[in-house]
Enzyme design. Structure first.
Site, PDB file in Angstrom:
ATOM      1  N   ARG A 111       3.658  -3.922   3.988  1.00 55.63           N
ATOM      2  CA  ARG A 111       5.030  -3.743   3.485  1.00 55.63           C
ATOM      3  C   ARG A 111       6.058  -4.140   4.550  1.00 55.63           C
ATOM      4  O   ARG A 111       7.103  -4.727   4.246  1.00 55.63           O
ATOM      5  CB  ARG A 111       5.241  -2.280   3.063  1.00 55.63           C
ATOM      6  CG  ARG A 111       4.571  -1.984   1.748  1.00 55.63           C
ATOM      7  CD  ARG A 111       4.115  -0.537   1.622  1.00 55.63           C
ATOM      8  NE  ARG A 111       2.935  -0.534   0.766  1.00 55.63           N
ATOM      9  CZ  ARG A 111       2.965  -0.369  -0.549  1.00 55.63           C
ATOM     10  NH1 ARG A 111       4.105  -0.107  -1.145  1.00 55.63           N
ATOM     11  NH2 ARG A 111       1.859  -0.450  -1.263  1.00 55.63           N
ATOM     12  N   CYS A 167      -1.531  -0.575   3.693  1.00 57.38           N
ATOM     13  CA  CYS A 167      -0.197  -0.441   3.087  1.00 57.38           C
ATOM     14  C   CYS A 167       0.976  -0.676   4.030  1.00 57.38           C
ATOM     15  O   CYS A 167       1.831  -1.525   3.766  1.00 57.38           O
ATOM     16  CB  CYS A 167      -0.041   0.954   2.482  1.00 57.38           C
ATOM     17  SG  CYS A 167      -1.191   1.292   1.151  1.00 57.38           S
ATOM     18  N   HIS A 202       6.590   3.771   1.940  1.00 60.09           N
ATOM     19  CA  HIS A 202       5.583   3.778   3.006  1.00 60.09           C
ATOM     20  C   HIS A 202       5.978   3.021   4.276  1.00 60.09           C
ATOM     21  O   HIS A 202       5.137   2.410   4.958  1.00 60.09           O
ATOM     22  CB  HIS A 202       4.216   3.290   2.500  1.00 60.09           C
ATOM     23  CG  HIS A 202       3.074   4.050   3.122  1.00 60.09           C
ATOM     24  ND1 HIS A 202       1.758   3.911   2.760  1.00 60.09           N
ATOM     25  CD2 HIS A 202       3.080   4.973   4.127  1.00 60.09           C
ATOM     26  CE1 HIS A 202       1.012   4.702   3.490  1.00 60.09           C
ATOM     27  NE2 HIS A 202       1.787   5.368   4.327  1.00 60.09           N
ATOM     28  N   HIS A 242      -3.973   2.223  -6.108  1.00 59.64           N
ATOM     29  CA  HIS A 242      -4.391   3.052  -4.966  1.00 59.64           C
ATOM     30  C   HIS A 242      -4.988   4.335  -5.541  1.00 59.64           C
ATOM     31  O   HIS A 242      -4.514   4.845  -6.542  1.00 59.64           O
ATOM     32  CB  HIS A 242      -3.152   3.356  -4.115  1.00 59.64           C
ATOM     33  CG  HIS A 242      -3.437   3.928  -2.761  1.00 59.64           C
ATOM     34  ND1 HIS A 242      -3.855   5.227  -2.596  1.00 59.64           N
ATOM     35  CD2 HIS A 242      -3.369   3.387  -1.522  1.00 59.64           C
ATOM     36  CE1 HIS A 242      -4.025   5.458  -1.290  1.00 59.64           C
ATOM     37  NE2 HIS A 242      -3.745   4.355  -0.618  1.00 59.64           N
ATOM     38  N   ASP A 256      -0.631  -1.982  -5.497  1.00 54.73           N
ATOM     39  CA  ASP A 256      -1.166  -1.340  -4.289  1.00 54.73           C
ATOM     40  C   ASP A 256      -2.690  -1.345  -4.355  1.00 54.73           C
ATOM     41  O   ASP A 256      -3.281  -0.667  -5.195  1.00 54.73           O
ATOM     42  CB  ASP A 256      -0.631   0.103  -4.222  1.00 54.73           C
ATOM     43  CG  ASP A 256      -0.913   0.764  -2.874  1.00 54.73           C
ATOM     44  OD1 ASP A 256      -1.739   0.241  -2.104  1.00 54.73           O
ATOM     45  OD2 ASP A 256      -0.305   1.814  -2.609  1.00 54.73           O
ATOM     46  N   ASP A 257      -3.320  -2.143  -3.505  1.00 60.02           N
ATOM     47  CA  ASP A 257      -4.792  -2.210  -3.433  1.00 60.02           C
ATOM     48  C   ASP A 257      -5.426  -2.976  -4.599  1.00 60.02           C
ATOM     49  O   ASP A 257      -6.562  -2.703  -4.977  1.00 60.02           O
ATOM     50  CB  ASP A 257      -5.439  -0.807  -3.371  1.00 60.02           C
ATOM     51  CG  ASP A 257      -5.102  -0.030  -2.114  1.00 60.02           C
ATOM     52  OD1 ASP A 257      -4.347  -0.539  -1.272  1.00 60.02           O
ATOM     53  OD2 ASP A 257      -5.607   1.105  -1.989  1.00 60.02           O
ATOM     54  N   ASP A 302      -0.393  -5.426  -2.092  1.00 62.02           N
ATOM     55  CA  ASP A 302      -0.096  -5.167  -0.677  1.00 62.02           C
ATOM     56  C   ASP A 302      -1.281  -5.441   0.243  1.00 62.02           C
ATOM     57  O   ASP A 302      -1.110  -5.670   1.437  1.00 62.02           O
ATOM     58  CB  ASP A 302       0.422  -3.736  -0.470  1.00 62.02           C
ATOM     59  CG  ASP A 302      -0.633  -2.668  -0.713  1.00 62.02           C
ATOM     60  OD1 ASP A 302      -1.585  -2.907  -1.488  1.00 62.02           O
ATOM     61  OD2 ASP A 302      -0.504  -1.578  -0.116  1.00 62.02           O
ATOM     62  N   ASN A 303      -2.474  -5.358  -0.298  1.00 58.88           N
ATOM     63  CA  ASN A 303      -3.691  -5.637   0.504  1.00 58.88           C
ATOM     64  C   ASN A 303      -4.852  -5.736  -0.465  1.00 58.88           C
ATOM     65  O   ASN A 303      -4.693  -5.501  -1.679  1.00 58.88           O
ATOM     66  CB  ASN A 303      -3.946  -4.541   1.560  1.00 58.88           C
ATOM     67  CG  ASN A 303      -3.855  -3.135   1.028  1.00 58.88           C
ATOM     68  OD1 ASN A 303      -2.885  -2.418   1.293  1.00 58.88           O
ATOM     69  ND2 ASN A 303      -4.833  -2.719   0.238  1.00 58.88           N
ATOM     70  N   SER A 334       1.781   7.206   0.233  1.00 55.40           N
ATOM     71  CA  SER A 334       0.692   7.036  -0.738  1.00 55.40           C
ATOM     72  C   SER A 334       0.432   8.293  -1.566  1.00 55.40           C
ATOM     73  O   SER A 334       0.684   9.420  -1.138  1.00 55.40           O
ATOM     74  CB  SER A 334      -0.595   6.642  -0.015  1.00 55.40           C
ATOM     75  OG  SER A 334      -0.435   5.393   0.601  1.00 55.40           O
ATOM     76  N   LYS A 372     -10.234  -4.132   1.352  1.00 56.58           N
ATOM     77  CA  LYS A 372      -9.137  -3.461   2.059  1.00 56.58           C
ATOM     78  C   LYS A 372      -9.546  -3.005   3.452  1.00 56.58           C
ATOM     79  O   LYS A 372     -10.678  -2.567   3.657  1.00 56.58           O
ATOM     80  CB  LYS A 372      -8.729  -2.247   1.223  1.00 56.58           C
ATOM     81  CG  LYS A 372      -7.641  -1.393   1.828  1.00 56.58           C
ATOM     82  CD  LYS A 372      -7.328  -0.194   0.935  1.00 56.58           C
ATOM     83  CE  LYS A 372      -6.209   0.639   1.560  1.00 56.58           C
ATOM     84  NZ  LYS A 372      -5.821   1.779   0.709  1.00 56.58           N
ATOM     85  N   LYS A 374       6.732   2.905  -4.442  1.00 60.08           N
ATOM     86  CA  LYS A 374       6.216   3.483  -3.195  1.00 60.08           C
ATOM     87  C   LYS A 374       6.773   2.762  -1.962  1.00 60.08           C
ATOM     88  O   LYS A 374       6.635   1.555  -1.840  1.00 60.08           O
ATOM     89  CB  LYS A 374       4.683   3.381  -3.220  1.00 60.08           C
ATOM     90  CG  LYS A 374       4.017   3.618  -1.876  1.00 60.08           C
ATOM     91  CD  LYS A 374       2.511   3.529  -1.994  1.00 60.08           C
ATOM     92  CE  LYS A 374       1.861   3.226  -0.658  1.00 60.08           C
ATOM     93  NZ  LYS A 374       0.397   3.195  -0.735  1.00 60.08           N
TER      94      LYS A 374
HETATM   95 MG    MG Z   1      -2.369  -0.615  -0.200  1.00 57.88          MG
END
Ligand code: MG
Length: 443
Positions: free
Chosen positions: A84, A80, A136, A225, A40-41, A277-278, A159, A293, A134
């Site tokens: 996803r 996010c 989301h 994240h 994540d991130d 995810d990003n 998150s 991001k 996670k």
């Molecule tokens: Mg993210």
């Protein structure tokens, strides 16, 4: 010795030599397992083999050496929830009504239960399915992973910064972050320093329990994240500090998963894909890419991607063709031998399996931020739709030089592609609703 005696002895000899037994050979038609490890991130340059500094990712680097790195791999959105939604449905977030920002603890929406996810497609093909980490995509009961094709869920609904967060403008205070074990909340505000480890342990257990049948393991990590947390084994260990510690723990997790596959003898029947995810919130993590991001510069949506499948995906390979998270569903369906639902992504098996001269099946990739179309990539070219700036990503990875005036034909071609996206998916910038968008799930 008679032929008959050979027949009797041969299977024993194979077992003794560590080969598959006759019983196991019957299931050579068994489709491959799929493991998706989703940070994540984490930025494009957060891999050692892609220039990370101040921390080490030995397991990811080894995974890349034993498999393939995709260096032009895009996610469906720069934050996010959209990302996803795209990964799990194979569709642009705009198509499934989840392009705008992210879902919050006060949201009443989620991924529509009628949307087909990879988990549903693979479960219908006989796979055991798990989401560990996670989610989301909607925290209300009707939107949770077990309603979207996952047999098993262990993790948190959104998150980690939303734990008891105060949304002053809405006069709303989020509840404590819930940790779910299937349908049950087993803890509130769990110790975040232990999440990476606990997800990994649950994932390893799922692999052990399903080693004899096809499975799909989706492991969307909570880290890196913010707020950052690492367990005591990793905290204070990297040169860079906490961010590096967190990535090193994720790298450990990758190693634990790969070791579990090897231990159960299913290494060569398992496709493992690692991505994010990003793009990153930490500027340095984009490396040579511009932006991070929540932007449609490359740093926001081009992410690290490593794939390993011994004997099938060529070792030590690097692929710079455009591949996207939307391609995962149709590719997984093809590998499982089932027909996919109609999606925006493409079957990228020729690229994955290293077929000579394989090219990206993506004619155009559309970069949406919220409900707005901001850019389109086709081949080496990227057009920003608002400003009509044109970048040559092969010559100018960092998007530093607008070459629009030198290539009016390219600008016109990409602008026409953008128009097709506006008509199909919509664009809040121009006020077009999009002819083929579907509703978000509502309570
Ligand atoms: Mg993210």
């Amino acid at each position: 010795m008679t032929t008959g005696a050979y027949r009797l002895l041969l299977p024993l000899a194979l077992v003794a030599a560590g080969c598959r037994s006759a019983g196991e050979r019957e299931d050579t038609e068994r489709p491959p397992n799929l493991v998706v490890l989703f940070a994540d991130d984490m930025g494009w340059a957060d891999l050692g083999c892609q220039g990370a500094e101040g921390f080490a990712t030995p397991r990811l680097d080894r995974m890349a050496a034993e498999g393939m790195r995709f260096t032009s791999f895009y996610v469906g959105g720069p934050v996010c929830t959209p990302s996803r939604a795209a990964l799990l449905t194979g569709c642009y977030p705009k198509r499934v009504g989840l392009a705008h920002r992210v879902l919050f603890p006060y949201s009443d929406t989620g991924l529509h239960p009628d949307e087909a996810t990879i988990a549903e497609v693979l479960r219908d093909a006989g796979y055991a399915t798990a989401c560990i980490g996670k989610w989301h995509l909607g925290h209300h009961a009707e939107f949770l992973p077990r309603r979207q094709g996952f047999d098993r869920w262990f993790g948190v609904p959104y998150s980690n910064d939303m734990d008891r967060h105060v949304y002053a403008k809405r006069d709303f205070t989020a509840p404590p972050l819930a940790l779910y074990d299937d349908d049950e909340v087993i803890e509130e505000s769990p110790d975040q320093a232990l999440l990476t480890r606990r997800y990994t342990e649950e994932a390893v257990r799922f692999i052990a329990e399903n080693a004899s049948r096809p499975f799909f393991l989706y492991l969307p990590h909570t880290m890196p994240h913010k707020p950052l947390h690492a367990s005591a084994d990793f905290r204070g260990k990297s040169e860079l500090g906490l961010y590096g510690d967190v990535i090193e723990e994720l790298d450990w997790s990758v190693g634990a998963i790969l070791d579990a596959l090897e231990e159960h003898g299913i290494d060569d029947r398992t496709l493992v894909l690692f991505t994010s995810d990003n793009g990153p919130w930490r500027a340095e993590s984009s490396g040579p890419l511009r932006g991070r991001k929540n932007t449609t510069w490359e740093g926001g949506m081009r992410v690290p991607c490593v794939v390993r499948w011994p004997g099938m995906v060529p070792a030590g390979a690097v692929c710079d063709e455009v591949v996207t998270a939307l391609d995962l569903l149709p590719t997984a369906a093809a590998l499982a031998g089932v027909a996919p639902p109609e999606v925006d992504g493409h079957d990228v098996r020729p690229l994955l399996l290293g077929e000579p001269n394989a090219a990206s099946p993506t004619e155009a990739f559309f970069y949406y931020k919220d409900d707005k179309l901001e850019a389109v990539r086709s081949g080496r070219w990227k057009l920003r739709t608002g400003s009509s700036q044109l970048y040559d990503l092969e010559a100018d990875l960092g998007e530093t030089t607008d070459v629009a005036t030198a290539h009016p034909d390219v600008v016109a071609r990409l602008a026409a592609l953008a128009e097709t996206a506006r008509a199909d998916l919509g664009d809040a910038t121009t006020g077009q609703p999009g002819a083929n968008v579907r509703p978000v799930g509502r309570r």
